[in-house]
Design an enzyme around this catalytic site. Structure first.
Site, PDB file in Angstrom:
ATOM      1  N   ASP A   1      -5.805  -0.440  -9.380  1.00  0.00           N
ATOM      2  CA  ASP A   1      -6.887  -1.425  -9.504  1.00  0.00           C
ATOM      3  C   ASP A   1      -8.280  -0.801  -9.435  1.00  0.00           C
ATOM      4  OD1 ASP A   1      -4.881  -3.281  -9.532  1.00  0.00           O
ATOM      5  OD2 ASP A   1      -5.480  -4.314  -7.686  1.00  0.00           O
TER       6      ASP A   1
ATOM      7  N   CYS B   1       2.322  -8.857  -4.101  1.00  0.00           N
ATOM      8  CA  CYS B   1       2.553  -9.958  -5.044  1.00  0.00           C
ATOM      9  C   CYS B   1       3.371 -11.077  -4.397  1.00  0.00           C
ATOM     10  CB  CYS B   1       3.274  -9.451  -6.284  1.00  0.00           C
ATOM     11  SG  CYS B   1       2.451  -8.040  -7.031  1.00  0.00           S
TER      12      CYS B   1
END
Ligand code: FAD
Length: 550
Positions: A280, A46
Protein backbone atom coordinates in the site's frame (compact mmCIF):
# COMPACT_ATOMS: atom_id res chain seq x y z
CA UNK A 1 26.59 -8.77 12.06
CA UNK A 2 27.28 -12.30 10.87
CA UNK A 3 28.58 -13.03 7.40
CA UNK A 4 25.08 -13.91 6.25
CA UNK A 5 23.40 -11.35 4.06
CA UNK A 6 20.81 -9.50 6.12
CA UNK A 7 17.50 -8.31 4.81
CA UNK A 8 15.49 -6.11 7.13
CA UNK A 9 11.77 -5.91 6.41
CA UNK A 10 9.71 -3.12 7.95
CA UNK A 11 6.05 -4.08 8.36
CA UNK A 12 5.04 -7.66 9.10
CA UNK A 13 1.63 -8.06 7.53
CA UNK A 14 0.61 -8.64 3.89
CA UNK A 15 3.53 -7.46 1.74
CA UNK A 16 6.21 -7.73 4.40
CA UNK A 17 5.45 -11.28 5.41
CA UNK A 18 5.02 -12.46 1.81
CA UNK A 19 8.49 -11.07 1.15
CA UNK A 20 10.01 -12.65 4.27
CA UNK A 21 8.64 -16.16 3.77
CA UNK A 22 9.38 -16.27 0.03
CA UNK A 23 12.88 -14.99 0.71
CA UNK A 24 13.44 -17.80 3.17
CA UNK A 25 12.13 -20.39 0.73
CA UNK A 26 14.69 -19.11 -1.75
CA UNK A 27 17.60 -18.53 0.66
CA UNK A 28 18.14 -20.85 3.55
CA UNK A 29 21.14 -18.96 4.93
CA UNK A 30 20.12 -15.30 4.78
CA UNK A 31 19.52 -13.37 7.97
CA UNK A 32 15.92 -12.11 7.67
CA UNK A 33 14.61 -9.68 10.28
CA UNK A 34 11.01 -8.46 10.28
CA UNK A 35 10.25 -5.39 12.39
CA UNK A 36 6.59 -4.70 13.14
CA UNK A 37 5.34 -1.73 15.14
CA UNK A 38 2.10 -3.42 16.18
CA UNK A 39 1.55 -6.38 18.50
CA UNK A 40 0.71 -8.85 15.72
CA UNK A 41 2.19 -9.98 12.43
CA UNK A 42 0.74 -11.81 9.48
CA UNK A 43 -2.87 -11.21 10.41
CA UNK A 44 -5.76 -11.01 7.98
CA UNK A 45 -6.79 -7.37 8.16
CA UNK A 46 -9.34 -8.08 5.42
CA UNK A 47 -11.21 -10.14 8.01
CA UNK A 48 -11.41 -7.40 10.65
CA UNK A 49 -14.88 -6.05 9.77
CA UNK A 50 -16.26 -9.60 10.06
CA UNK A 51 -14.78 -9.95 13.55
CA UNK A 52 -16.75 -6.85 14.54
CA UNK A 53 -19.90 -8.36 13.01
CA UNK A 54 -19.38 -11.71 14.68
CA UNK A 55 -19.20 -13.60 11.38
CA UNK A 56 -15.67 -14.58 12.37
CA UNK A 57 -16.16 -15.63 15.95
CA UNK A 58 -12.59 -15.87 17.21
CA UNK A 59 -9.85 -13.25 17.05
CA UNK A 60 -7.43 -16.13 16.71
CA UNK A 61 -8.91 -17.01 13.31
CA UNK A 62 -7.41 -13.91 11.70
CA UNK A 63 -4.04 -14.35 13.38
CA UNK A 64 -2.42 -16.50 10.75
CA UNK A 65 1.07 -16.69 12.26
CA UNK A 66 3.00 -15.58 15.32
CA UNK A 67 6.66 -14.56 15.65
CA UNK A 68 7.25 -17.96 17.24
CA UNK A 69 5.59 -19.97 14.43
CA UNK A 70 7.40 -17.90 11.82
CA UNK A 71 10.67 -18.51 13.62
CA UNK A 72 10.07 -22.24 13.82
CA UNK A 73 8.97 -22.78 10.24
CA UNK A 74 10.86 -20.12 8.34
CA UNK A 75 13.77 -19.24 10.58
CA UNK A 76 12.68 -15.61 10.59
CA UNK A 77 13.66 -13.14 13.28
CA UNK A 78 10.28 -11.46 13.77
CA UNK A 79 10.04 -8.68 16.33
CA UNK A 80 6.67 -7.15 17.17
CA UNK A 81 6.29 -3.82 18.97
CA UNK A 82 9.44 -2.70 17.19
CA UNK A 83 9.09 0.54 15.27
CA UNK A 84 11.64 1.69 12.74
CA UNK A 85 12.07 5.42 13.26
CA UNK A 86 14.84 6.25 10.78
CA UNK A 87 16.79 4.89 7.84
CA UNK A 88 20.37 5.82 7.10
CA UNK A 89 20.87 4.60 3.54
CA UNK A 90 24.54 5.61 3.50
CA UNK A 91 25.54 3.56 6.53
CA UNK A 92 22.80 1.04 5.67
CA UNK A 93 21.40 1.12 9.16
CA UNK A 94 17.89 1.48 10.56
CA UNK A 95 17.09 2.98 13.94
CA UNK A 96 14.60 0.83 15.82
CA UNK A 97 12.50 1.63 18.86
CA UNK A 98 11.64 -1.35 21.02
CA UNK A 99 8.26 -0.12 22.22
CA UNK A 100 7.91 -2.67 25.01
CA UNK A 101 11.32 -1.93 26.50
CA UNK A 102 11.17 1.75 25.55
CA UNK A 103 14.68 1.49 24.14
CA UNK A 104 16.29 2.33 20.82
CA UNK A 105 18.99 0.55 18.87
CA UNK A 106 20.50 0.45 15.41
CA UNK A 107 20.36 -2.50 13.07
CA UNK A 108 22.51 -2.83 9.96
CA UNK A 109 21.08 -4.20 6.72
CA UNK A 110 22.30 -5.24 3.30
CA UNK A 111 18.83 -4.83 1.80
CA UNK A 112 15.89 -3.00 3.29
CA UNK A 113 12.28 -3.74 2.32
CA UNK A 114 9.59 -1.26 3.34
CA UNK A 115 6.07 -2.68 3.58
CA UNK A 116 4.72 -0.01 5.85
CA UNK A 117 1.19 0.01 4.43
CA UNK A 118 -1.21 2.92 4.54
CA UNK A 119 -2.70 5.11 7.24
CA UNK A 120 -6.33 6.19 7.50
CA UNK A 121 -7.15 9.69 6.30
CA UNK A 122 -8.44 11.61 9.31
CA UNK A 123 -10.42 14.74 8.41
CA UNK A 124 -9.26 17.74 10.43
CA UNK A 125 -12.54 18.44 12.23
CA UNK A 126 -13.19 18.95 15.95
CA UNK A 127 -13.78 15.74 17.88
CA UNK A 128 -12.46 13.43 15.14
CA UNK A 129 -10.27 11.61 17.68
CA UNK A 130 -13.43 9.79 18.83
CA UNK A 131 -13.71 8.18 15.38
CA UNK A 132 -12.30 4.65 15.22
CA UNK A 133 -10.55 3.42 12.11
CA UNK A 134 -10.58 -0.28 11.31
CA UNK A 135 -6.93 -1.04 10.66
CA UNK A 136 -5.88 -3.58 13.28
CA UNK A 137 -7.05 -5.78 16.11
CA UNK A 138 -6.76 -2.94 18.64
CA UNK A 139 -9.27 -0.96 16.58
CA UNK A 140 -11.57 -3.98 16.47
CA UNK A 141 -11.24 -4.39 20.26
CA UNK A 142 -12.25 -0.76 20.77
CA UNK A 143 -15.30 -1.12 18.52
CA UNK A 144 -16.39 -4.35 20.18
CA UNK A 145 -16.12 -2.73 23.60
CA UNK A 146 -18.22 0.24 22.49
CA UNK A 147 -20.90 -2.13 21.20
CA UNK A 148 -20.77 -4.28 24.33
CA UNK A 149 -21.17 -1.13 26.40
CA UNK A 150 -24.43 -0.36 24.62
CA UNK A 151 -23.67 1.65 21.49
CA UNK A 152 -26.95 1.63 19.56
CA UNK A 153 -26.18 4.02 16.71
CA UNK A 154 -23.19 4.32 14.41
CA UNK A 155 -22.02 6.77 11.78
CA UNK A 156 -19.58 5.43 9.22
CA UNK A 157 -17.58 8.21 7.59
CA UNK A 158 -16.74 7.09 4.07
CA UNK A 159 -18.64 4.76 1.74
CA UNK A 160 -15.70 2.99 0.15
CA UNK A 161 -15.13 -0.75 0.36
CA UNK A 162 -14.11 -0.78 4.04
CA UNK A 163 -16.79 1.72 5.06
CA UNK A 164 -19.53 -0.41 3.54
CA UNK A 165 -18.13 -3.62 5.02
CA UNK A 166 -18.18 -1.91 8.41
CA UNK A 167 -21.75 -0.69 7.85
CA UNK A 168 -22.84 -4.24 7.04
CA UNK A 169 -21.22 -5.67 10.14
CA UNK A 170 -22.58 -2.99 12.45
CA UNK A 171 -26.06 -3.76 11.09
CA UNK A 172 -25.35 -7.38 11.95
CA UNK A 173 -24.65 -6.30 15.51
CA UNK A 174 -28.02 -4.53 15.63
CA UNK A 175 -26.83 -0.92 15.42
CA UNK A 176 -28.75 1.75 13.52
CA UNK A 177 -26.18 2.81 10.94
CA UNK A 178 -25.77 5.98 8.91
CA UNK A 179 -23.20 6.04 6.11
CA UNK A 180 -21.78 9.50 5.39
CA UNK A 181 -20.12 9.99 2.02
CA UNK A 182 -18.73 13.28 0.76
CA UNK A 183 -19.03 12.31 -2.92
CA UNK A 184 -22.41 12.23 -4.68
CA UNK A 185 -22.42 8.41 -4.65
CA UNK A 186 -21.18 5.44 -2.63
CA UNK A 187 -18.22 3.35 -3.86
CA UNK A 188 -16.34 6.03 -5.78
CA UNK A 189 -14.46 3.70 -8.16
CA UNK A 190 -17.75 2.22 -9.43
CA UNK A 191 -19.84 4.06 -12.02
CA UNK A 192 -22.89 5.83 -10.70
CA UNK A 193 -25.61 3.62 -12.25
CA UNK A 194 -24.11 0.54 -10.58
CA UNK A 195 -23.31 2.30 -7.33
CA UNK A 196 -26.97 3.35 -7.23
CA UNK A 197 -27.94 -0.33 -7.00
CA UNK A 198 -25.74 -0.69 -3.91
CA UNK A 199 -27.20 2.46 -2.39
CA UNK A 200 -30.70 1.06 -2.86
CA UNK A 201 -29.66 -2.22 -1.24
CA UNK A 202 -28.22 -0.35 1.75
CA UNK A 203 -31.39 1.66 2.18
CA UNK A 204 -33.56 -1.43 1.78
CA UNK A 205 -31.61 -3.01 4.64
CA UNK A 206 -32.33 -0.02 6.85
CA UNK A 207 -28.99 1.79 6.51
CA UNK A 208 -29.32 5.57 6.18
CA UNK A 209 -27.08 6.82 3.37
CA UNK A 210 -26.17 10.49 3.12
CA UNK A 211 -24.18 11.41 0.02
CA UNK A 212 -22.66 14.84 -0.47
CA UNK A 213 -22.15 14.78 3.31
CA UNK A 214 -19.44 17.06 4.65
CA UNK A 215 -18.55 16.19 8.23
CA UNK A 216 -17.67 19.32 10.22
CA UNK A 217 -17.50 17.90 13.71
CA UNK A 218 -17.83 14.87 15.94
CA UNK A 219 -19.61 15.35 19.25
CA UNK A 220 -20.11 12.96 22.17
CA UNK A 221 -23.01 11.11 20.53
CA UNK A 222 -23.49 12.70 17.11
CA UNK A 223 -21.66 13.61 13.92
CA UNK A 224 -22.39 17.10 12.65
CA UNK A 225 -22.64 17.88 8.93
CA UNK A 226 -21.99 21.15 7.11
CA UNK A 227 -25.71 21.63 6.44
CA UNK A 228 -26.33 21.57 10.19
CA UNK A 229 -27.71 18.01 10.28
CA UNK A 230 -26.83 15.98 13.34
CA UNK A 231 -26.39 12.25 12.81
CA UNK A 232 -26.82 9.94 15.83
CA UNK A 233 -23.53 8.18 16.49
CA UNK A 234 -22.70 6.39 19.71
CA UNK A 235 -19.94 4.86 17.61
CA UNK A 236 -18.08 6.70 14.84
CA UNK A 237 -16.17 4.66 12.28
CA UNK A 238 -13.56 6.35 10.14
CA UNK A 239 -13.26 4.90 6.64
CA UNK A 240 -12.54 7.97 4.57
CA UNK A 241 -9.69 6.41 2.62
CA UNK A 242 -6.00 5.85 3.26
CA UNK A 243 -2.75 7.54 2.41
CA UNK A 244 0.53 5.71 1.84
CA UNK A 245 2.59 5.35 5.02
CA UNK A 246 5.83 6.55 3.45
CA UNK A 247 7.41 8.79 6.07
CA UNK A 248 10.43 6.54 6.51
CA UNK A 249 11.03 6.37 2.79
CA UNK A 250 10.68 10.12 2.40
CA UNK A 251 13.10 10.75 5.27
CA UNK A 252 15.54 8.36 3.60
CA UNK A 253 15.34 10.46 0.43
CA UNK A 254 13.13 8.22 -1.71
CA UNK A 255 11.07 9.78 -4.47
CA UNK A 256 7.34 9.78 -3.85
CA UNK A 257 4.22 10.79 -5.77
CA UNK A 258 1.88 13.72 -5.06
CA UNK A 259 -0.07 11.46 -2.73
CA UNK A 260 3.08 10.36 -0.94
CA UNK A 261 3.24 6.91 -2.55
CA UNK A 262 6.78 5.59 -2.93
CA UNK A 263 7.97 5.31 -6.51
CA UNK A 264 9.44 1.90 -7.30
CA UNK A 265 10.66 0.35 -10.52
CA UNK A 266 9.56 -3.03 -11.88
CA UNK A 267 11.94 -4.67 -9.38
CA UNK A 268 10.40 -2.86 -6.38
CA UNK A 269 13.55 -0.70 -6.07
CA UNK A 270 13.02 2.78 -4.65
CA UNK A 271 15.21 5.65 -5.81
CA UNK A 272 17.47 4.98 -2.78
CA UNK A 273 20.06 2.22 -3.38
CA UNK A 274 19.44 -0.87 -1.28
CA UNK A 275 15.93 0.20 -0.30
CA UNK A 276 12.93 -1.63 -1.75
CA UNK A 277 9.23 -1.05 -1.12
CA UNK A 278 6.01 -3.00 -1.65
CA UNK A 279 2.29 -2.86 -0.94
CA UNK A 280 0.00 0.00 0.00
CA UNK A 281 2.92 2.38 0.53
CA UNK A 282 4.00 2.31 -3.11
CA UNK A 283 2.62 3.75 -6.33
CA UNK A 284 1.58 0.96 -8.74
CA UNK A 285 2.15 0.99 -12.45
CA UNK A 286 -1.25 0.82 -14.13
CA UNK A 287 -2.45 1.24 -17.72
CA UNK A 288 -3.09 4.89 -16.88
CA UNK A 289 0.16 5.68 -15.08
CA UNK A 290 1.16 5.43 -11.45
CA UNK A 291 -1.76 4.94 -9.03
CA UNK A 292 -2.34 4.18 -5.38
CA UNK A 293 -4.02 0.76 -5.25
CA UNK A 294 -4.27 -0.33 -1.61
CA UNK A 295 -5.26 -3.97 -2.12
CA UNK A 296 -4.05 -7.19 -0.56
CA UNK A 297 -3.51 -9.11 -3.78
CA UNK A 298 -1.06 -6.52 -5.08
CA UNK A 299 0.75 -6.28 -1.74
CA UNK A 300 1.24 -10.04 -1.60
CA UNK A 301 2.34 -10.21 -5.20
CA UNK A 302 4.87 -7.44 -4.74
CA UNK A 303 6.15 -9.07 -1.54
CA UNK A 304 6.82 -12.22 -3.48
CA UNK A 305 8.42 -10.28 -6.32
CA UNK A 306 10.85 -8.39 -4.11
CA UNK A 307 12.03 -11.70 -2.63
CA UNK A 308 12.67 -12.98 -6.15
CA UNK A 309 14.59 -9.83 -7.02
CA UNK A 310 16.69 -10.00 -3.85
CA UNK A 311 17.47 -13.64 -4.63
CA UNK A 312 18.57 -12.90 -8.16
CA UNK A 313 15.60 -14.63 -9.79
CA UNK A 314 13.83 -13.21 -12.79
CA UNK A 315 10.69 -11.38 -11.81
CA UNK A 316 7.90 -10.23 -14.06
CA UNK A 317 6.04 -7.07 -13.15
CA UNK A 318 2.46 -6.72 -14.27
CA UNK A 319 0.20 -3.74 -14.60
CA UNK A 320 -2.08 -3.19 -11.62
CA UNK A 321 -5.73 -2.85 -12.56
CA UNK A 322 -7.34 -2.60 -9.14
CA UNK A 323 -9.42 -5.75 -9.37
CA UNK A 324 -11.57 -5.72 -6.27
CA UNK A 325 -14.74 -7.14 -4.77
CA UNK A 326 -16.96 -6.35 -1.82
CA UNK A 327 -20.21 -7.73 -0.47
CA UNK A 328 -22.65 -5.39 1.20
CA UNK A 329 -25.72 -6.86 2.87
CA UNK A 330 -26.11 -9.56 0.24
CA UNK A 331 -25.20 -7.39 -2.76
CA UNK A 332 -21.88 -8.19 -4.37
CA UNK A 333 -19.94 -5.51 -6.25
CA UNK A 334 -16.77 -6.22 -8.20
CA UNK A 335 -14.64 -4.32 -10.63
CA UNK A 336 -11.46 -4.44 -12.63
CA UNK A 337 -9.66 -1.77 -14.62
CA UNK A 338 -11.03 1.69 -15.22
CA UNK A 339 -14.55 2.97 -14.84
CA UNK A 340 -16.37 4.79 -17.61
CA UNK A 341 -16.04 7.95 -15.54
CA UNK A 342 -12.25 7.65 -15.32
CA UNK A 343 -11.94 6.98 -19.03
CA UNK A 344 -14.19 9.85 -20.05
CA UNK A 345 -12.43 12.27 -17.71
CA UNK A 346 -9.22 11.30 -19.49
CA UNK A 347 -10.81 12.03 -22.84
CA UNK A 348 -10.82 8.41 -24.03
CA UNK A 349 -13.47 7.61 -26.63
CA UNK A 350 -15.22 4.60 -25.11
CA UNK A 351 -17.89 2.12 -26.09
CA UNK A 352 -19.95 1.12 -23.07
CA UNK A 353 -21.99 -2.07 -22.70
CA UNK A 354 -24.51 -2.92 -20.00
CA UNK A 355 -26.19 -6.29 -19.55
CA UNK A 356 -28.30 -7.90 -16.86
CA UNK A 357 -27.78 -11.63 -17.23
CA UNK A 358 -28.69 -14.45 -14.88
CA UNK A 359 -25.74 -16.06 -13.11
CA UNK A 360 -26.87 -19.47 -14.38
CA UNK A 361 -29.49 -20.97 -16.66
CA UNK A 362 -32.91 -19.53 -15.88
CA UNK A 363 -34.60 -22.93 -16.00
CA UNK A 364 -32.40 -24.22 -13.18
CA UNK A 365 -33.66 -23.11 -9.74
CA UNK A 366 -32.04 -20.26 -7.89
CA UNK A 367 -30.78 -18.12 -10.77
CA UNK A 368 -29.89 -14.56 -9.73
CA UNK A 369 -29.78 -11.51 -11.97
CA UNK A 370 -26.68 -9.35 -12.05
CA UNK A 371 -25.74 -6.09 -13.75
CA UNK A 372 -22.57 -6.21 -15.83
CA UNK A 373 -20.79 -3.32 -17.48
CA UNK A 374 -17.89 -3.36 -19.91
CA UNK A 375 -15.89 -0.30 -20.91
CA UNK A 376 -14.13 -0.66 -24.23
CA UNK A 377 -11.67 1.57 -26.08
CA UNK A 378 -13.55 2.65 -29.22
CA UNK A 379 -10.25 3.02 -31.07
CA UNK A 380 -9.01 -0.56 -30.80
CA UNK A 381 -11.61 -2.68 -28.97
CA UNK A 382 -9.31 -3.02 -25.93
CA UNK A 383 -11.07 -3.81 -22.65
CA UNK A 384 -10.51 -0.87 -20.34
CA UNK A 385 -12.58 -2.04 -17.41
CA UNK A 386 -15.55 -4.00 -16.15
CA UNK A 387 -17.90 -3.75 -13.23
CA UNK A 388 -20.64 -5.96 -11.87
CA UNK A 389 -23.31 -5.82 -9.18
CA UNK A 390 -25.45 -8.76 -8.16
CA UNK A 391 -25.07 -11.91 -6.15
CA UNK A 392 -23.72 -15.31 -7.07
CA UNK A 393 -21.44 -15.35 -10.09
CA UNK A 394 -20.35 -11.72 -10.00
CA UNK A 395 -16.88 -12.72 -8.79
CA UNK A 396 -16.41 -15.24 -11.57
CA UNK A 397 -17.34 -12.83 -14.37
CA UNK A 398 -15.06 -10.06 -13.14
CA UNK A 399 -12.19 -12.48 -12.61
CA UNK A 400 -12.61 -13.89 -16.12
CA UNK A 401 -12.57 -10.38 -17.58
CA UNK A 402 -9.59 -9.38 -15.42
CA UNK A 403 -7.75 -12.42 -16.77
CA UNK A 404 -8.74 -11.54 -20.32
CA UNK A 405 -7.39 -8.03 -19.79
CA UNK A 406 -4.12 -9.32 -18.40
CA UNK A 407 -3.79 -11.54 -21.46
CA UNK A 408 -4.46 -8.59 -23.78
CA UNK A 409 -7.69 -9.99 -25.21
CA UNK A 410 -9.98 -7.55 -26.99
CA UNK A 411 -13.62 -7.07 -26.01
CA UNK A 412 -14.81 -9.04 -29.05
CA UNK A 413 -12.54 -11.94 -28.05
CA UNK A 414 -14.78 -12.53 -25.02
CA UNK A 415 -17.28 -14.02 -27.47
CA UNK A 416 -14.93 -16.90 -28.12
CA UNK A 417 -13.89 -17.82 -24.59
CA UNK A 418 -14.62 -21.41 -23.71
CA UNK A 419 -16.03 -21.33 -20.18
CA UNK A 420 -17.21 -24.19 -17.99
CA UNK A 421 -20.94 -24.74 -18.24
CA UNK A 422 -23.64 -26.76 -16.56
CA UNK A 423 -27.03 -25.18 -15.82
CA UNK A 424 -26.35 -24.56 -12.14
CA UNK A 425 -23.09 -22.70 -12.90
CA UNK A 426 -23.68 -20.63 -15.99
CA UNK A 427 -25.21 -20.58 -19.41
CA UNK A 428 -24.08 -22.18 -22.65
CA UNK A 429 -23.63 -18.57 -23.72
CA UNK A 430 -22.02 -17.29 -20.55
CA UNK A 431 -22.65 -13.65 -19.55
CA UNK A 432 -19.01 -12.98 -20.46
CA UNK A 433 -19.54 -14.50 -23.93
CA UNK A 434 -22.63 -12.34 -24.30
CA UNK A 435 -20.59 -9.22 -23.58
CA UNK A 436 -18.27 -10.38 -26.34
CA UNK A 437 -21.18 -10.74 -28.78
CA UNK A 438 -22.38 -7.27 -27.88
CA UNK A 439 -18.87 -5.82 -28.25
CA UNK A 440 -18.47 -7.47 -31.63
CA UNK A 441 -21.79 -6.09 -32.87
CA UNK A 442 -20.89 -2.60 -31.70
CA UNK A 443 -17.42 -2.79 -33.18
CA UNK A 444 -18.76 -3.90 -36.54
CA UNK A 445 -21.61 -1.37 -36.54
CA UNK A 446 -24.27 -4.08 -36.47
CA UNK A 447 -25.72 -2.45 -33.41
CA UNK A 448 -25.78 1.11 -32.18
CA UNK A 449 -26.72 2.05 -28.65
CA UNK A 450 -27.80 5.00 -26.57
CA UNK A 451 -26.58 5.22 -22.99
CA UNK A 452 -28.95 6.01 -20.11
CA UNK A 453 -27.57 9.55 -19.91
CA UNK A 454 -27.95 10.12 -23.66
CA UNK A 455 -31.62 9.18 -23.96
CA UNK A 456 -33.15 12.62 -23.35
CA UNK A 457 -30.85 14.15 -25.95
CA UNK A 458 -31.70 11.46 -28.51
CA UNK A 459 -35.43 12.02 -28.04
CA UNK A 460 -35.00 15.81 -28.11
CA UNK A 461 -33.12 15.31 -31.39
CA UNK A 462 -36.24 13.79 -32.97
CA UNK A 463 -35.87 10.04 -32.35
CA UNK A 464 -39.12 8.15 -31.69
CA UNK A 465 -38.90 6.18 -28.46
CA UNK A 466 -40.33 2.68 -28.80
CA UNK A 467 -40.81 0.21 -25.95
CA UNK A 468 -40.74 -3.30 -27.41
CA UNK A 469 -41.76 -5.15 -24.25
CA UNK A 470 -45.21 -6.64 -23.76
CA UNK A 471 -48.21 -4.45 -23.01
CA UNK A 472 -48.22 -5.81 -19.46
CA UNK A 473 -44.63 -4.80 -18.83
CA UNK A 474 -45.26 -1.43 -20.43
CA UNK A 475 -48.24 -0.80 -18.15
CA UNK A 476 -46.13 -1.49 -15.08
CA UNK A 477 -43.31 0.93 -15.79
CA UNK A 478 -42.25 2.77 -18.92
CA UNK A 479 -40.17 5.73 -20.02
CA UNK A 480 -42.47 8.76 -20.39
CA UNK A 481 -43.40 9.45 -24.01
CA UNK A 482 -42.59 5.94 -25.27
CA UNK A 483 -44.78 4.16 -27.80
CA UNK A 484 -45.39 0.49 -26.97
CA UNK A 485 -44.98 -1.90 -29.89
CA UNK A 486 -44.27 -5.40 -28.53
CA UNK A 487 -41.37 -7.02 -30.36
CA UNK A 488 -43.51 -9.69 -31.97
CA UNK A 489 -45.76 -7.01 -33.56
CA UNK A 490 -42.91 -4.83 -34.76
CA UNK A 491 -42.60 -6.07 -38.35
CA UNK A 492 -46.33 -5.44 -38.91
CA UNK A 493 -46.25 -1.94 -37.46
CA UNK A 494 -43.12 -0.46 -39.00
CA UNK A 495 -45.23 2.03 -40.93
CA UNK A 496 -46.10 3.74 -37.62
CA UNK A 497 -42.48 4.76 -37.18
CA UNK A 498 -40.50 7.66 -38.56
CA UNK A 499 -36.94 7.61 -39.88
CA UNK A 500 -35.23 7.79 -36.48
CA UNK A 501 -36.00 5.47 -33.57
CA UNK A 502 -34.65 4.52 -30.14
CA UNK A 503 -35.90 1.16 -28.95
CA UNK A 504 -35.76 -0.20 -25.46
CA UNK A 505 -36.81 -3.28 -23.54
CA UNK A 506 -36.15 -4.63 -20.05
CA UNK A 507 -32.41 -5.25 -20.31
CA UNK A 508 -31.44 -4.59 -23.93
CA UNK A 509 -31.80 -8.03 -25.49
CA UNK A 510 -35.22 -7.71 -27.15
CA UNK A 511 -34.23 -4.15 -27.99
CA UNK A 512 -31.29 -5.53 -29.94
CA UNK A 513 -33.53 -7.87 -31.94
CA UNK A 514 -35.93 -4.97 -32.61
CA UNK A 515 -33.05 -2.76 -33.70
CA UNK A 516 -31.84 -5.41 -36.13
CA UNK A 517 -35.32 -5.63 -37.68
CA UNK A 518 -35.68 -1.86 -38.01
CA UNK A 519 -32.15 -1.32 -39.31
CA UNK A 520 -32.81 -3.79 -42.10
CA UNK A 521 -35.90 -1.77 -42.99
CA UNK A 522 -33.76 1.32 -43.44
CA UNK A 523 -34.59 2.99 -40.13
CA UNK A 524 -31.91 4.88 -38.24
CA UNK A 525 -32.20 2.94 -34.98
CA UNK A 526 -30.39 2.77 -31.66
CA UNK A 527 -31.02 0.51 -28.68
CA UNK A 528 -31.10 1.80 -25.10
CA UNK A 529 -28.07 0.03 -23.61
CA UNK A 530 -29.00 -2.09 -20.59
CA UNK A 531 -32.69 -1.37 -21.20
CA UNK A 532 -35.03 0.27 -18.76
CA UNK A 533 -33.25 -1.53 -15.94
CA UNK A 534 -30.04 0.46 -16.31
CA UNK A 535 -31.97 3.65 -17.08
CA UNK A 536 -34.14 3.23 -13.98
CA UNK A 537 -31.15 2.42 -11.75
CA UNK A 538 -29.57 5.69 -12.81
CA UNK A 539 -32.81 7.70 -12.52
CA UNK A 540 -32.17 11.22 -11.38
CA UNK A 541 -28.41 10.81 -11.48
CA UNK A 542 -25.94 12.77 -13.47
CA UNK A 543 -23.02 10.99 -15.11
CA UNK A 544 -20.16 11.59 -12.71
CA UNK A 545 -17.84 13.01 -15.38
CA UNK A 546 -20.31 15.86 -15.85
CA UNK A 547 -20.42 16.83 -12.17
CA UNK A 548 -17.71 19.13 -10.89
CA UNK A 549 -17.99 18.01 -7.29
CA UNK A 550 -17.09 14.38 -7.79
P1 FAD B 1 -0.18 -3.70 5.82
O1 FAD B 1 -0.70 -5.06 5.64
O2 FAD B 1 -1.13 -2.65 6.30
O3 FAD B 1 1.04 -3.77 6.81
C1 FAD B 1 1.80 -2.65 7.15
C2 FAD B 1 2.40 -2.86 8.51
O4 FAD B 1 3.52 -2.02 8.64
C3 FAD B 1 1.46 -2.48 9.64
O5 FAD B 1 1.21 -3.59 10.48
C4 FAD B 1 2.20 -1.39 10.39
O6 FAD B 1 2.05 -1.47 11.81
C5 FAD B 1 3.62 -1.64 9.97
N1 FAD B 1 4.47 -0.44 10.05
C6 FAD B 1 4.25 0.76 9.45
N2 FAD B 1 5.26 1.60 9.72
C7 FAD B 1 6.14 0.92 10.49
C8 FAD B 1 7.38 1.27 11.09
N3 FAD B 1 7.91 2.46 10.94
N4 FAD B 1 8.02 0.33 11.83
C9 FAD B 1 7.47 -0.91 11.98
N5 FAD B 1 6.32 -1.28 11.45
C10 FAD B 1 5.65 -0.37 10.71
N6 FAD B 1 -7.65 -5.73 0.39
C11 FAD B 1 -8.21 -6.58 -0.49
O7 FAD B 1 -7.62 -6.82 -1.55
N7 FAD B 1 -9.40 -7.19 -0.22
C12 FAD B 1 -10.07 -6.97 0.94
O8 FAD B 1 -11.13 -7.55 1.17
C13 FAD B 1 -9.53 -6.05 1.85
N8 FAD B 1 -10.17 -5.77 3.01
C14 FAD B 1 -9.59 -4.93 3.90
C15 FAD B 1 -10.25 -4.67 5.10
C16 FAD B 1 -9.68 -3.84 6.03
C17 FAD B 1 -10.43 -3.54 7.31
C18 FAD B 1 -8.41 -3.25 5.80
C19 FAD B 1 -7.78 -2.36 6.81
C20 FAD B 1 -7.75 -3.50 4.61
C21 FAD B 1 -8.34 -4.33 3.66
N9 FAD B 1 -7.70 -4.60 2.45
C22 FAD B 1 -8.28 -5.45 1.55
C23 FAD B 1 -6.42 -3.96 2.11
C24 FAD B 1 -5.24 -4.86 2.45
O9 FAD B 1 -5.36 -5.27 3.76
C25 FAD B 1 -3.97 -4.09 2.22
O10 FAD B 1 -3.90 -3.76 0.86
C26 FAD B 1 -2.72 -4.89 2.57
O11 FAD B 1 -2.75 -5.29 3.91
C27 FAD B 1 -1.47 -4.02 2.33
O12 FAD B 1 -0.33 -4.72 2.72
P2 FAD B 1 0.96 -3.91 3.21
O13 FAD B 1 1.96 -4.93 3.57
O14 FAD B 1 1.29 -2.88 2.23
O15 FAD B 1 0.46 -3.13 4.49
Amino acid sequence: MTNARRTVIVGGVAGGMSAATRLRRLNETDDIVVLERGPHVSYANCGLPYLVGGVIAEEGSVLLQTPRSLGARFGLDVRTRHEVTAVDPVRKVVTVRDLAADAAFELAYDDLVLSTGAAPVRPAVPGIDRALACRDLDDVGRMMRAIDEGAATAAVIGAGFIGLEMAENLVRRGLAVTVLEAAPQVLGPVDVELAAVVESALRAAGVAVVTGARVVGVRSDTVVLADGASVPADLVVLAAGVRPESRLAVAAGAEVSDTGAIYVDDHQRTSVPGVYAVGDAVAKRSPRGMRDVPLANTANLQGRRVADVLSGHASTARLTRGTAIVEVLGTVVAMTGDSERTCRLRGIDVRVLHSHPLDHAGYYPGAEQMSLKLVVDAADDAILGAQAVGGTGVDKRIDVIATAMAAGLRASDLANLELAYAPQFGSAKDPVNMLGYMAENLRDGRSRTVQWHELDEAVAGGARLVDVRTAGEFAQDAVAGALNIPLDELRARIAELGPSVVVYCAVGQRGHVAARILAQHGIDVRNLDGGIRTWRAAAGRSPAWRTSDH
